[in-house]
Design a protein around this motif. Structure first.
Motif, PDB file in Angstrom:
ATOM      1  N   SER A  53       0.896  -1.109   0.149  1.00  0.00           N
ATOM      2  CA  SER A  53      -0.074   0.074  -0.020  1.00  0.00           C
ATOM      3  C   SER A  53       0.842   1.314   0.051  1.00  0.00           C
ATOM      4  O   SER A  53       0.682   2.257  -0.795  1.00  0.00           O
ATOM      5  CB  SER A  53      -0.900  -0.010   1.379  1.00  0.00           C
ATOM      6  OG  SER A  53      -2.093  -1.045   1.034  1.00  0.00           O
ATOM      7  N   ALA A  57       0.771   4.120  -2.956  1.00  0.00           N
ATOM      8  CA  ALA A  57       0.212   5.433  -2.727  1.00  0.00           C
ATOM      9  C   ALA A  57       1.727   6.335  -2.819  1.00  0.00           C
ATOM     10  O   ALA A  57       1.379   7.354  -3.334  1.00  0.00           O
ATOM     11  CB  ALA A  57       0.139   5.477  -1.307  1.00  0.00           C
ATOM     12  N   THR A  61       1.354   9.107  -6.048  1.00  0.00           N
ATOM     13  CA  THR A  61       1.201  10.454  -5.611  1.00  0.00           C
ATOM     14  C   THR A  61       2.469  11.181  -6.410  1.00  0.00           C
ATOM     15  O   THR A  61       2.113  12.291  -7.105  1.00  0.00           O
ATOM     16  CB  THR A  61       1.777  10.593  -4.515  1.00  0.00           C
ATOM     17  OG1 THR A  61       0.710   9.792  -3.410  1.00  0.00           O
ATOM     18  CG2 THR A  61       1.813  12.067  -3.766  1.00  0.00           C
ATOM     19  N   HIS A 125      -4.576   4.229 -10.062  1.00  0.00           N
ATOM     20  CA  HIS A 125      -4.680   5.315  -9.047  1.00  0.00           C
ATOM     21  C   HIS A 125      -3.975   6.803  -9.462  1.00  0.00           C
ATOM     22  O   HIS A 125      -4.819   7.724  -9.258  1.00  0.00           O
ATOM     23  CB  HIS A 125      -3.889   5.044  -7.673  1.00  0.00           C
ATOM     24  CG  HIS A 125      -4.554   4.074  -7.117  1.00  0.00           C
ATOM     25  ND1 HIS A 125      -4.079   3.655  -5.734  1.00  0.00           N
ATOM     26  CD2 HIS A 125      -5.444   3.158  -7.229  1.00  0.00           C
ATOM     27  CE1 HIS A 125      -4.680   2.710  -5.252  1.00  0.00           C
ATOM     28  NE2 HIS A 125      -5.656   2.438  -6.177  1.00  0.00           N
ATOM     29  N   CYS A 182      -3.728  12.954  -2.095  1.00  0.00           N
ATOM     30  CA  CYS A 182      -3.671  11.932  -3.096  1.00  0.00           C
ATOM     31  C   CYS A 182      -2.930  10.683  -2.481  1.00  0.00           C
ATOM     32  O   CYS A 182      -3.268   9.455  -2.448  1.00  0.00           O
ATOM     33  CB  CYS A 182      -2.679  12.356  -4.182  1.00  0.00           C
ATOM     34  SG  CYS A 182      -3.280  13.496  -5.488  1.00  0.00           S
ATOM     35  N   PHE A 183      -1.880  10.859  -1.654  1.00  0.00           N
ATOM     36  CA  PHE A 183      -1.410   9.875  -0.578  1.00  0.00           C
ATOM     37  C   PHE A 183      -2.430   9.046   0.011  1.00  0.00           C
ATOM     38  O   PHE A 183      -2.480   7.875   0.048  1.00  0.00           O
ATOM     39  CB  PHE A 183      -0.388  10.153  -0.119  1.00  0.00           C
ATOM     40  CG  PHE A 183       0.297   8.884   0.955  1.00  0.00           C
ATOM     41  CD1 PHE A 183       1.574   8.419   0.295  1.00  0.00           C
ATOM     42  CD2 PHE A 183      -0.023   8.869   2.072  1.00  0.00           C
ATOM     43  CE1 PHE A 183       2.184   7.125   1.122  1.00  0.00           C
ATOM     44  CE2 PHE A 183       0.586   7.859   2.798  1.00  0.00           C
ATOM     45  CZ  PHE A 183       1.519   7.080   2.590  1.00  0.00           C
ATOM     46  N   THR A 184      -3.267   9.967   0.853  1.00  0.00           N
ATOM     47  CA  THR A 184      -4.226   9.458   1.573  1.00  0.00           C
ATOM     48  C   THR A 184      -5.444   8.661   0.851  1.00  0.00           C
ATOM     49  O   THR A 184      -5.700   7.443   1.198  1.00  0.00           O
ATOM     50  CB  THR A 184      -4.883  10.531   2.323  1.00  0.00           C
ATOM     51  OG1 THR A 184      -4.003  11.308   3.219  1.00  0.00           O
ATOM     52  CG2 THR A 184      -5.903  10.066   3.411  1.00  0.00           C
ATOM     53  N   SER A 186      -5.142   7.028  -2.256  1.00  0.00           N
ATOM     54  CA  SER A 186      -4.562   6.087  -2.796  1.00  0.00           C
ATOM     55  C   SER A 186      -4.357   4.729  -1.862  1.00  0.00           C
ATOM     56  O   SER A 186      -4.712   3.783  -2.110  1.00  0.00           O
ATOM     57  CB  SER A 186      -3.196   6.469  -3.547  1.00  0.00           C
ATOM     58  OG  SER A 186      -2.583   5.340  -4.080  1.00  0.00           O
ATOM     59  N   PHE A 187      -3.805   5.244  -0.614  1.00  0.00           N
ATOM     60  CA  PHE A 187      -3.658   4.150   0.370  1.00  0.00           C
ATOM     61  C   PHE A 187      -4.961   3.463   0.753  1.00  0.00           C
ATOM     62  O   PHE A 187      -5.030   2.403   1.155  1.00  0.00           O
ATOM     63  CB  PHE A 187      -2.793   5.040   1.770  1.00  0.00           C
ATOM     64  CG  PHE A 187      -2.477   4.157   2.655  1.00  0.00           C
ATOM     65  CD1 PHE A 187      -1.062   3.441   2.721  1.00  0.00           C
ATOM     66  CD2 PHE A 187      -3.239   3.773   3.774  1.00  0.00           C
ATOM     67  CE1 PHE A 187      -0.856   2.346   3.541  1.00  0.00           C
ATOM     68  CE2 PHE A 187      -3.141   2.737   4.661  1.00  0.00           C
ATOM     69  CZ  PHE A 187      -1.676   2.296   4.645  1.00  0.00           C
ATOM     70  N   THR A 202      -3.170  -4.932  -1.469  1.00  0.00           N
ATOM     71  CA  THR A 202      -2.749  -3.976  -0.567  1.00  0.00           C
ATOM     72  C   THR A 202      -3.346  -4.094   0.592  1.00  0.00           C
ATOM     73  O   THR A 202      -4.248  -5.099   0.647  1.00  0.00           O
ATOM     74  CB  THR A 202      -3.197  -2.664  -1.474  1.00  0.00           C
ATOM     75  OG1 THR A 202      -4.642  -2.635  -1.458  1.00  0.00           O
ATOM     76  CG2 THR A 202      -2.317  -2.159  -2.462  1.00  0.00           C
ATOM     77  N   SER A 230      -4.444   8.575   8.451  1.00  0.00           N
ATOM     78  CA  SER A 230      -5.186   9.465   7.563  1.00  0.00           C
ATOM     79  C   SER A 230      -5.792  10.811   7.879  1.00  0.00           C
ATOM     80  O   SER A 230      -5.428  11.613   7.231  1.00  0.00           O
ATOM     81  CB  SER A 230      -6.402   8.537   7.034  1.00  0.00           C
ATOM     82  OG  SER A 230      -5.940   7.323   6.425  1.00  0.00           O
TER      83      SER A 230
END
Length: 245
Positions: A53, A57, A61, A125, A182-184, A186-187, A202, A230
């Motif tokens: 994950s 992410a 990102t 993503h 975006c990271f949050t 995507s994760f 993931t 998050s």
């Protein structure tokens, strides 16, 4: 307040049961313990899924930010044929359900020979999150004084130097804020990941598959960690985006 309570009380219960000294998720609580967090950290499959994950992410990102910033600058500064269509196409994934996006990408990737893998997930993503970066950066670019760019050119700066010394510092808060968001997303993403991933799952997919055997305190513990991480990322993103004003 009732609506907010309906939305967030389940999350509070998840965190509460992660400290319950019993494998049964029910009241009354048997006591306070940290052992479910220790069990989650010692779970090899879960840690592998967590690593996957994080890799997805971070890569998604980076791709979204690089392509998104470039696209935002092109949309802000240049006029070209199909500009409005180009902008709408970039922002379209934001309005589509993840289920539709995942199915569409799976069909398309099969046609062009991209196998189901973490690489396919990163591409999916990045495509879905690109609109976030473009919209945030364009909003900031609209507030940049164009005379500063002209002055930089008049003083002999190259376009690259103008971007590095004038444009980039002004749009950096929006870039960082969009990157954290975006990271949050995507994760935590499930629908697109579910259709595009292969054998390497993931963390959200791992948790989803584990729930078939019921909710365990170990899942509550890892869920609490995800909620906390998050929340911190979202707060940081909001603060950075506020700096645009």
């Amino acid at each position: 307040m009732l609506v907010l309570a309906f939305l967030y009380v389940p999350i509070l219960l998840l965190i509460l049961f992660s400290f319950n000294d019993s494998a049964v998720t029910s009241f009354p609580l048997a006591g306070f313990t940290w052992r479910w967090y220790a069990a989650a950290v010692a779970n090899g499959q879960m840690l592998t899924a967590l690593q996957n994950s994080l890799v997805v992410a971070v890569c998604a990102t980076v791709v979204s930010v690089v392509v998104g910033v470039t696209a935002a600058i092109a949309l802000d500064r240049y006029e070209f044929v199909g500009k409005r269509l180009f902008q709408n196409v970039i922002l379209l994934p934001l309005s589509l359900p993840g289920l539709v996006t995942g199915i569409a990408m799976l069909n398309f990737y099969k046609q062009i020979g991209i196998p189901q893998s973490l690489t396919a997930v990163v591409i999916g993503h990045s495509t879905a999150l690109l609109g976030i970066v473009v919209s945030q950066v364009m909003a900031r670019l609209a507030k940049v004084n164009s005379r500063m760019l002209e002055a930089s050119s008049d003083l002999g700066a190259t376009p690259l130097e103008t971007f590095r010394r004038v444009t980039l510092p002004q749009i950096m808060p929006s870039i960082l804020g969009a990157a954290l968001l975006c990271f949050t997303l995507s994760f935590d993403e499930i629908p697109v990941t579910y259709f595009l991933t292969g054998r390497d799952v993931t963390l959200p997919i791992y948790i989803y598959s584990t729930l078939r055997r019921g909710i365990t305190p170990e899942i509550n513990a890892i869920g609490s960690i995800i909620v906390a991480a998050s929340l911190l990322l979202v707060i940081a993103s909001v603060k950075l985006l506020r700096n645009q004003k």
